[in-house]
Design an enzyme around this catalytic site. Structure first.
Site, PDB file in Angstrom:
ATOM      1  N   GLN A   7       2.498  10.003   1.015  1.00  0.00           N
ATOM      2  CA  GLN A   7       3.841   9.452   1.211  1.00  0.00           C
ATOM      3  C   GLN A   7       4.822   9.816   0.104  1.00  0.00           C
ATOM      4  OE1 GLN A   7       2.124   5.365   2.100  1.00  0.00           O
ATOM      5  NE2 GLN A   7       3.947   5.334   3.404  1.00  0.00           N
ATOM      6  N   HIS A  37      -3.056   7.687   6.410  1.00  0.00           N
ATOM      7  CA  HIS A  37      -2.033   8.583   5.840  1.00  0.00           C
ATOM      8  C   HIS A  37      -2.662   9.847   5.265  1.00  0.00           C
ATOM      9  CE1 HIS A  37       1.825   6.608   6.204  1.00  0.00           C
ATOM     10  NE2 HIS A  37       1.372   5.471   5.699  1.00  0.00           N
ATOM     11  N   HIS A  53      -4.906   1.580   7.032  1.00  0.00           N
ATOM     12  CA  HIS A  53      -3.582   2.185   7.208  1.00  0.00           C
ATOM     13  C   HIS A  53      -3.361   3.300   6.176  1.00  0.00           C
ATOM     14  CE1 HIS A  53       0.967   1.644   7.905  1.00  0.00           C
ATOM     15  NE2 HIS A  53       0.894   2.472   6.871  1.00  0.00           N
ATOM     16  N   GLU A  54      -3.704   3.026   4.916  1.00  0.00           N
ATOM     17  CA  GLU A  54      -3.487   4.023   3.850  1.00  0.00           C
ATOM     18  C   GLU A  54      -4.416   5.220   4.013  1.00  0.00           C
ATOM     19  OE1 GLU A  54      -0.819   3.693   2.401  1.00  0.00           O
ATOM     20  OE2 GLU A  54      -0.541   1.593   2.930  1.00  0.00           O
ATOM     21  N   GLY A  97       0.836  -1.195   0.000  1.00  0.00           N
ATOM     22  CA  GLY A  97       0.000   0.000   0.000  1.00  0.00           C
ATOM     23  C   GLY A  97       0.868   1.240   0.000  1.00  0.00           C
ATOM     24  N   CYS A 111       5.493   0.327   7.859  1.00  0.00           N
ATOM     25  CA  CYS A 111       5.100   1.450   7.002  1.00  0.00           C
ATOM     26  C   CYS A 111       6.313   1.853   6.172  1.00  0.00           C
ATOM     27  CB  CYS A 111       4.643   2.611   7.882  1.00  0.00           C
ATOM     28  SG  CYS A 111       4.213   4.091   6.960  1.00  0.00           S
ATOM     29  N   LEU A 112       6.090   2.084   4.881  1.00  0.00           N
ATOM     30  CA  LEU A 112       7.203   2.457   4.006  1.00  0.00           C
ATOM     31  C   LEU A 112       7.816   3.800   4.411  1.00  0.00           C
ATOM     32  CD1 LEU A 112       5.809   1.334   0.523  1.00  0.00           C
ATOM     33  CD2 LEU A 112       7.638   0.235   1.848  1.00  0.00           C
TER      34      LEU A 112
HETATM   35 ZN    ZN Z   1       2.297   3.682   5.921  1.00  0.00          ZN
END
Ligand code: ZN
Ligand code: ZN
Length: 203
Positions: A90, A174, A170-171, A85, A128-129
């Site tokens: 991000q 963000h 989660h996304e 995701g 998380c990226l």
């Molecule tokens: Zn994330």
């Protein structure tokens, strides 16, 4: 754990007589290329401490070619980074859409909302990226109905459970400037911040 089962027909297969040998030059080159692509992808993703990660993204009024091109690039970055995701926030774009892989399919979700969420919750580790290798437990509803628009601007409604439900929640977080450090328990939060703060000093 073995990589795969051997069937008896494999015995005369010359490729299988040397399984303990070093990886081939081609395998090493492929691994090096994957690793390089991952580094390039990660370099395009905003990291913890970047103020943009704390901002609310704005609704999208029209799903146009620009949104589609951004989304396609984000899907590429997400795959290269081994993620499932990635929210526009991000990559520094404060517009409400994210990309993800749910139920084995790549999706673009524009103006996402959780229309329905199960009362039942479950706690599981999330990464998380934007947070490097730091992972922490997060409690979330086990099932959600996600509504929004798809890549063509058509209405979309997805009933998701388990990891799929977790990914889209989660996304969506963000897009509201919310990170998993805000959702984890106090002790895990302290531990995560302890690991994340030294990175800030190095920026
Ligand atoms: Zn994330
Ligand atoms: Zn084999």
């Amino acid at each position: 754990m073995t990589e795969h089962a051997h069937d008896p027909d494999d015995r005369d297969d010359p490729e299988h007589e040397d399984e303990l040998e070093e990886p081939t030059r081609e395998e090493l080159e492929a691994a090096a290329e994957r690793s390089a692509r991952k580094q390039i992808a990660l370099a395009q993703i905003r990291q913890y401490g970047d103020p943009v990660l704390r901002m609310r993204a704005a609704e999208i009024t029209a799903v146009d070619d620009e949104v589609r091109e951004l989304a396609d690039r984000m899907l590429q970055v997400m795959h290269d980074a081994d993620g499932i995701g990635l929210a526009a926030t991000q990559v520094g774009i404060l517009r409400r859409f994210f990309v993800c892989t749910v139920a084995g399919e790549d999706r673009v979700v524009v103006n996402p909302v959780i229309a329905k969420a199960a009362k039942k919750v479950e706690t599981d580790e999330e990464g998380c990226l934007s947070l490097g290798s730091v992972r922490m437990p997060v409690e979330r509803p086990v099932e959600v109905t996600l509504e929004g628009l798809d890549r063509d601007g058509n209405p979309l409604s997805l009933e998701l459970e388990g990891l799929d439900a977790r990914v889209v929640q989660h996304e969506l977080d963000h897009l509201d400037g919310m990170l998993i450090v805000d959702r984890t328990d106090p002790e895990s939060r302290r531990e995560a911040l302890r690991r994340l703060r030294p990175r800030l000093a190095l920026r």
